[in-house]
Design a protein around this motif. Structure first.
Motif, PDB file in Angstrom:
ATOM      1  N   THR A  60       0.866  -1.161  -0.077  1.00 28.77           N
ATOM      2  CA  THR A  60       0.054  -0.115   0.086  1.00 28.77           C
ATOM      3  C   THR A  60       1.084   1.295   0.080  1.00 28.77           C
ATOM      4  O   THR A  60       1.908   1.285   0.111  1.00 28.77           O
ATOM      5  N   GLU A  61       0.100   2.181  -0.078  1.00 26.38           N
ATOM      6  CA  GLU A  61       0.845   3.655  -0.066  1.00 26.38           C
ATOM      7  C   GLU A  61       1.430   3.816   1.169  1.00 26.38           C
ATOM      8  O   GLU A  61       2.804   4.308   1.345  1.00 26.38           O
ATOM      9  N   ILE A  62       0.884   3.355   2.402  1.00 26.72           N
ATOM     10  CA  ILE A  62       1.611   3.407   3.713  1.00 26.72           C
ATOM     11  C   ILE A  62       2.669   2.662   3.632  1.00 26.72           C
ATOM     12  O   ILE A  62       3.638   2.913   4.332  1.00 26.72           O
ATOM     13  N   CYS A  63       2.571   1.452   3.243  1.00 21.26           N
ATOM     14  CA  CYS A  63       3.645   0.510   3.265  1.00 21.26           C
ATOM     15  C   CYS A  63       5.147   1.275   2.658  1.00 21.26           C
ATOM     16  O   CYS A  63       5.937   1.112   3.084  1.00 21.26           O
ATOM     17  N   SER A  64       4.693   1.834   1.604  1.00 15.95           N
ATOM     18  CA  SER A  64       5.988   2.301   0.843  1.00 15.95           C
ATOM     19  C   SER A  64       6.514   3.389   1.894  1.00 15.95           C
ATOM     20  O   SER A  64       7.584   3.804   1.708  1.00 15.95           O
ATOM     21  N   GLU A  65       5.561   4.220   2.349  1.00 17.29           N
ATOM     22  CA  GLU A  65       6.251   5.310   3.210  1.00 17.29           C
ATOM     23  C   GLU A  65       7.062   4.875   4.131  1.00 17.29           C
ATOM     24  O   GLU A  65       8.068   5.392   4.507  1.00 17.29           O
ATOM     25  N   TYR A  66       6.597   3.702   4.775  1.00 18.87           N
ATOM     26  CA  TYR A  66       7.419   3.115   5.871  1.00 18.87           C
ATOM     27  C   TYR A  66       8.863   2.330   5.119  1.00 18.87           C
ATOM     28  O   TYR A  66       9.806   2.534   5.747  1.00 18.87           O
ATOM     29  N   GLY A  67       8.467   1.905   4.087  1.00 11.21           N
ATOM     30  CA  GLY A  67       9.621   1.393   3.290  1.00 11.21           C
ATOM     31  C   GLY A  67      10.652   2.503   3.068  1.00 11.21           C
ATOM     32  O   GLY A  67      11.702   2.368   3.329  1.00 11.21           O
ATOM     33  N   TYR A  68      10.247   3.702   2.791  1.00 14.65           N
ATOM     34  CA  TYR A  68      11.072   4.801   2.516  1.00 14.65           C
ATOM     35  C   TYR A  68      11.882   5.211   3.737  1.00 14.65           C
ATOM     36  O   TYR A  68      13.135   5.382   3.658  1.00 14.65           O
ATOM     37  N   ILE A  69      11.210   5.191   4.816  1.00 13.97           N
ATOM     38  CA  ILE A  69      11.991   5.612   6.227  1.00 13.97           C
ATOM     39  C   ILE A  69      12.965   4.455   6.661  1.00 13.97           C
ATOM     40  O   ILE A  69      14.157   4.807   6.870  1.00 13.97           O
ATOM     41  N   LEU A  70      12.474   3.136   6.467  1.00 10.74           N
ATOM     42  CA  LEU A  70      13.461   2.200   6.568  1.00 10.74           C
ATOM     43  C   LEU A  70      14.741   2.257   5.752  1.00 10.74           C
ATOM     44  O   LEU A  70      15.841   1.906   5.827  1.00 10.74           O
ATOM     45  N   LYS A  71      14.351   2.655   4.247  1.00  6.97           N
ATOM     46  CA  LYS A  71      15.535   2.655   3.161  1.00  6.97           C
ATOM     47  C   LYS A  71      16.788   3.744   3.714  1.00  6.97           C
ATOM     48  O   LYS A  71      17.768   3.463   3.791  1.00  6.97           O
ATOM     49  N   LYS A  72      16.120   4.711   4.225  1.00  8.80           N
ATOM     50  CA  LYS A  72      17.123   5.906   4.698  1.00  8.80           C
ATOM     51  C   LYS A  72      17.773   5.738   5.815  1.00  8.80           C
ATOM     52  O   LYS A  72      18.656   5.856   5.993  1.00  8.80           O
ATOM     53  N   TYR A  73      16.956   5.049   6.737  1.00  9.72           N
ATOM     54  CA  TYR A  73      17.444   4.492   8.159  1.00  9.72           C
ATOM     55  C   TYR A  73      18.477   3.636   7.602  1.00  9.72           C
ATOM     56  O   TYR A  73      19.821   3.585   8.283  1.00  9.72           O
TER      57      TYR A  73
END
Length: 216
Positions: A60-73
């Motif tokens: 989902t779009e929310i999943c992608s947002e969390y994925g972005y946070i984790l990727k930058k982390y």
């Protein structure tokens, strides 16, 4: 929203990132490394579906947002660990934000993107010792590093309020200490070297700002 470590590793795989997540132990189901990873990812994918972050096999779009946070982390070069918080401190060019994973309970984590000033406020609000820094002065008698066994420290100060503070740069831990409340002063215990000294509250304030790369 809370994630299991399995869910975080599944999210990490969706980012096409196969390396381990900093400060998040991978669960162990079997001794075979490849088989274990497969179990973890299958369980994590199921957890993401239960959280409705994956619907009909699509993130989902929310999943992608969390994925972005984790990727930058994951791409960060510097991290600060303060008790249950692990903060990636260099995730944006302007040094305004931190991507934070907090362990809330056993195998439960939150993932957030927040401004560093808000994060500092959270620390000061939730850690009582940080609220008393202005009253803590360095003692002249104990300001020099001295050898002090960890077993002795644990026995003598086990009732004192304390927190753990660590800092990592490029995969190497460059600072790891226990900060202990001792009446009018703070005690800084260097865990790797097993040495102790007193520090002033203002010194700890500067250390936190330095570690978090806060623009002041």
């Amino acid at each position: 929203m809370e994630f299991t470590s399995e869910a975080l590793y599944a999210l990490n795989m969706l980012n096409d990132d196969t390396i381990s997540i900093f400060n998040i132990p991978i669960p162990v189901y079997t001794e075979d490394e490849r088989e274990n990873l497969q179990i973890v990812l299958e369980k994590g994918y199921e957890d993401l579906e239960k959280m409705q972050l994956i619907i009909d096999d699509e993130p989902t779009e929310i999943c992608s947002e969390y994925g972005y946070i984790l990727k930058k982390y994951q791409k960060a070069k510097r991290y600060m660990i303060l008790n249950s918080f692990t903060c990636a401190v260099d995730v944006d060019k302007n040094k305004m934000f931190s991507h934070v994973i907090e362990k809330t309970q056993d195998n439960q984590y939150t993932v957030e993107r927040t401004t560093k000033m808000v994060l500092l406020a959270v620390f000061y609000q939730n850690i009582k010792l940080l609220q008393q820094l202005d009253t803590k002065k360095q003692s002249e008698d104990t300001k020099i590093w001295q050898d002090y066994a960890l077993v002795r420290l644990q026995a003598y100060y086990n009732q004192n309020e304390a927190f753990n503070l660590q800092y990592y740069e490029y995969g190497k831990c460059t600072y790891s200490s226990l900060i202990i409340d001792n009446d009018s002063e703070l005690i800084e215990y260097d865990l790797p070297r097993q040495k102790v000294r007193s520090i002033a509250g203002k010194t700890l304030k500067k250390q936190l700002v330095k570690f978090m790369k806060v623009q002041v």
